[in-house]
Design a protein around this motif. Structure first.
Motif, PDB file in Angstrom:
ATOM      1  N   GLU A 177       0.961  -1.136   0.002  1.00 53.31           N
ATOM      2  CA  GLU A 177       0.036   0.084  -0.064  1.00 53.31           C
ATOM      3  C   GLU A 177       0.780   1.232   0.129  1.00 53.31           C
ATOM      4  OE1 GLU A 177      -3.959   0.673   2.314  1.00 53.31           O
ATOM      5  OE2 GLU A 177      -2.567   1.197   3.739  1.00 53.31           O
ATOM      6  N   ARG A 178       0.471   2.271  -0.787  1.00 59.59           N
ATOM      7  CA  ARG A 178       1.226   3.710  -1.031  1.00 59.59           C
ATOM      8  C   ARG A 178       0.581   4.800  -0.283  1.00 59.59           C
ATOM      9  NH1 ARG A 178       4.816   2.224  -5.353  1.00 59.59           N
ATOM     10  NH2 ARG A 178       5.182   0.150  -5.160  1.00 59.59           N
ATOM     11  N   THR A 179       1.288   5.435   0.344  1.00 56.82           N
ATOM     12  CA  THR A 179       0.676   6.899   0.768  1.00 56.82           C
ATOM     13  C   THR A 179       1.134   8.049   0.105  1.00 56.82           C
ATOM     14  OG1 THR A 179       0.797   5.816   3.126  1.00 56.82           O
ATOM     15  CG2 THR A 179       0.390   8.398   3.014  1.00 56.82           C
ATOM     16  N   PHE A 180       0.242   9.016  -0.119  1.00 58.38           N
ATOM     17  CA  PHE A 180       0.491  10.166  -0.902  1.00 58.38           C
ATOM     18  C   PHE A 180      -0.322  11.456  -0.255  1.00 58.38           C
ATOM     19  CE2 PHE A 180      -2.889   8.332  -3.425  1.00 58.38           C
ATOM     20  CZ  PHE A 180      -3.755   9.452  -3.850  1.00 58.38           C
ATOM     21  N   ARG A 181       0.135  12.501  -0.752  1.00 59.66           N
ATOM     22  CA  ARG A 181      -0.640  13.648  -0.101  1.00 59.66           C
ATOM     23  C   ARG A 181      -1.021  14.655  -1.371  1.00 59.66           C
ATOM     24  NH1 ARG A 181      -1.249  14.874   5.158  1.00 59.66           N
ATOM     25  NH2 ARG A 181       0.049  13.609   6.664  1.00 59.66           N
TER      26      ARG A 181
END
Length: 352
Positions: free
Chosen positions: A49-53
């Motif tokens: 899973e990837r996190t981004f803003r």
């Protein structure tokens, strides 16, 4: 799958034909999570899973790299029939066959050669459909003319193909004859006969060649002979000053018997330059190609010819499907006859 900071699902999206997903108005400013739930066909899903803003006025980019799913192609090479040359029975596993593997765009993605167990094993290949062609057969066998198809449908799959090669018979022949005895200054004639491809397969780069004893004989002219297949051919020659082949005649009709003038004057040779070799080049000839009318090579024995004899050698050859030369040769020895020098005898003095 895109989720907001509370892990609520925002939406499910699919990459386009260029591999992109563009979300211009769907996401508000804040933190998000991205998860790949299905990879493109032929690739392994990335489970991380990837996190981004997302920030107002800025573009956020996530690059996702997938590993392709791989399989393998194995070709089993066998003899189709009994081979009378090497004695191997039908079904024998054959070493030394070369195959090219093409993708759906007809690009060569791998070249494989069968080992001592008859196996030609490809490298790991992405899932997809491939075509396979044999480009070189083992010695004494012919290349299979078939095009084979293989499809790798799932990861770690091994697709096996069996390819059979028929045994081949290869033989070429040439005959050479001429006068048994000559004298200096005499015009002589050699005969080239029986030129043929007696093989059960076609041969490429087919030729016949005559190596002239130029120190003993000067080339005057060539009678080409005729041949049973309509394959235009050319005649080239080399000299003692230049080993690069030069064209004497080109695009010759094999059904027409022609006379080619080849004296030093006709060829524009330099002083002391002499033809050392002539070569008839046919290219690809079928099984059964042969000479119909004999060819003749005319020359003049040099007055300075030394020694008691000289040898004229001729050879013929062509490449089989395995790029091996199939060759034969013949030779003729001619004796130089020199009349004994007459010396007037000294007679005894008589009379007064």
């Amino acid at each position: 799958l895109i989720k907001d900071k509370n892990k609520n699902i925002v939406g499910e999206y699919t990459t386009d034909s260029d591999g992109y997903i563009e979300l211009e108005n769907d996401l508000e400013e804040g933190k998000y999570y991205a998860e790949e739930i299905q990879a493109a066909p032929g690739y392994i899903r990335d489970t991380q899973e990837r996190t981004f803003r997302v920030k107002r006025g800025e573009t956020t980019e996530i690059v996702w790299e997938n590993t392709a799913q791989y399989g393998q192609i194995q070709v089993i090479k066998k003899s189709k029939d009994y081979n009378s040359i090497n004695g191997l029975p039908a079904g024998t596993l054959l070493q030394g066959a070369t195959f090219e593997i093409y993708d759906k765009a007809q690009n060569v993605v791998d070249t494989v050669v069968s080992n001592e167990r008859g196996l030609a094993i490809s490298k790991l290949l992405p899932l997809g459909r491939y075509t396979i062609k044999e480009t070189k057969a083992p010695k004494y066998y012919g290349v299979s003319g078939e095009t084979f198809e293989a499809e790798i449908e799932f990861a770690s799959q091994i697709v096996r193909l069996e390819v059979l090669d028929e045994s081949v018979y290869t033989n070429v022949v040439i005959g050479k004859s001429g006068p048994k005895q000559v004298t200096p200054g005499m015009q002589m004639k050699w005969t080239i006969s029986r030129v043929a491809n007696n093989s059960s397969i076609r041969l490429t780069s087919f030729y016949w060649r005559d190596n002239l004893p130029y120190q003993a004989v000067q080339l005057d002219k060539i009678v080409t002979g005729t041949y049973n297949t309509r394959i235009p051919y050319k005649v080239v020659y080399k000299t003692n000053f230049n080993q690069t082949p030069r064209t004497l005649a080109d695009n010759l009709d094999p059904s027409v018997n022609r006379v080619l003038q080849a004296t030093p004057t006709a060829l524009g040779l330099k002083s002391g330059e002499a033809v050392t070799q002539i070569m008839f080049i046919f290219g690809t000839v079928p099984s059964g190609f042969r000479m119909v009318d004999n060819a003749y090579i005319y020359g003049t024995v040099r007055k300075s010819a030394s020694g008691s004899s000289f040898v004229n050698k001729a050879d013929v050859g062509g490449l089989n499907d395995s790029q091996q030369w199939i060759m034969s040769n013949d030779a003729w020895t001619t004796t130089i006859y020199r009349a004994p020098t007459y010396k007037k005898p000294t007679l005894p003095t008589t009379g007064w």
